[in-house]
Write a protein that holds these residues in place. Sequence first.
Motif, PDB file in Angstrom:
ATOM      1  N   UNK A  19      35.230  51.127  11.054  1.00 15.39           N
ATOM      2  CA  UNK A  19      36.808  51.356  11.339  1.00 15.39           C
ATOM      3  C   UNK A  19      37.287  52.548  12.326  1.00 15.39           C
ATOM      4  N   UNK A  20      36.153  53.629  12.298  1.00 21.80           N
ATOM      5  CA  UNK A  20      36.153  54.698  12.973  1.00 21.80           C
ATOM      6  C   UNK A  20      36.901  56.025  12.308  1.00 21.80           C
ATOM      7  N   UNK A  21      37.002  56.072  10.936  1.00 18.68           N
ATOM      8  CA  UNK A  21      37.676  56.772  10.277  1.00 18.68           C
ATOM      9  C   UNK A  21      37.126  58.301  10.517  1.00 18.68           C
ATOM     10  N   UNK A  22      35.989  58.285  10.802  1.00 18.93           N
ATOM     11  CA  UNK A  22      35.292  59.753  10.938  1.00 18.93           C
ATOM     12  C   UNK A  22      35.851  60.568  12.108  1.00 18.93           C
ATOM     13  N   UNK A  23      36.322  59.908  13.191  1.00 17.90           N
ATOM     14  CA  UNK A  23      37.030  60.310  14.494  1.00 17.90           C
ATOM     15  C   UNK A  23      38.335  61.044  14.333  1.00 17.90           C
ATOM     16  N   UNK A  24      38.752  60.693  12.914  1.00 17.97           N
ATOM     17  CA  UNK A  24      40.351  61.129  12.983  1.00 17.97           C
ATOM     18  C   UNK A  24      40.160  62.293  11.825  1.00 17.97           C
ATOM     19  N   UNK A  25      41.268  63.487  12.228  1.00 20.70           N
ATOM     20  CA  UNK A  25      41.219  64.846  11.344  1.00 20.70           C
ATOM     21  C   UNK A  25      42.713  64.676  10.679  1.00 20.70           C
ATOM     22  N   UNK A  26      43.581  63.894  11.292  1.00 21.86           N
ATOM     23  CA  UNK A  26      44.729  63.844  10.371  1.00 21.86           C
ATOM     24  C   UNK A  26      45.705  65.073  10.551  1.00 21.86           C
ATOM     25  N   UNK A  27      45.386  65.556  11.662  1.00 17.34           N
ATOM     26  CA  UNK A  27      45.863  67.309  11.994  1.00 17.34           C
ATOM     27  C   UNK A  27      45.116  68.347  11.515  1.00 17.34           C
ATOM     28  N   UNK A  28      44.060  68.323  10.859  1.00 16.34           N
ATOM     29  CA  UNK A  28      43.456  69.315  10.278  1.00 16.34           C
ATOM     30  C   UNK A  28      42.760  70.067  11.363  1.00 16.34           C
TER      31      UNK A  28
END
Length: 213
Positions: A19-28
Amino acid sequence: MTTDPALLLHQWLSPSFPVGAFSYSHGLETAVAEGQVRDAVTAQEWIVTALDHGAGLSDAILLAAAWRAETAELPELVALARALAPSAERLAEADRMGAALATALRSLHGHDLPDAPYPVVLGRAARLSDIPLPLTLRLSIQAFAANLVSAAIRLVPLGQTEGQGITLALAPRIEELAEEALPGETDRIGTAAFALDIASMRHETLTTRLFQS
């Protein structure tokens, strides 16, 4: 052979699931670049805010609502989930992760899943696989927090043990949030994480970026 629900859910929430969750920092990533997050203490504060006042709780409520919803009710939930995204990148994060999860689960399990924001797809898939809602909520909130911890380890940077210490410290709050979200009452959704939302808006203008959000 019937797969244990907990094992199945662990597979879906694993960092290796496509799902590629590792590529998102959520603005961090913005918060680190601008000096708001600089060590384990400030990283934990940032993640707690995301859990309590940002997408942590609101996504959990959406997940519970999707788990409980009838098929005809899903389009309204999809529209609400997309409307709650505070920035273009956060909307892309929810949509892309959800579409990737739906694609994988349609292939693996034959589930009838829409391309929708991630919490809606996960909640619906858990219902179709007879995975209990309380378990789904606890593990999905933990996965959300763990992904932010992983981003902090790479960005701050933090040591692996420091990162695991944050995840461990968050465990009691994760249990509480799962209980709060359990009824799936979307009228209770409300966010007040302005610094996080602004960081997600400013992320797309960073000169150097490792993450998509």
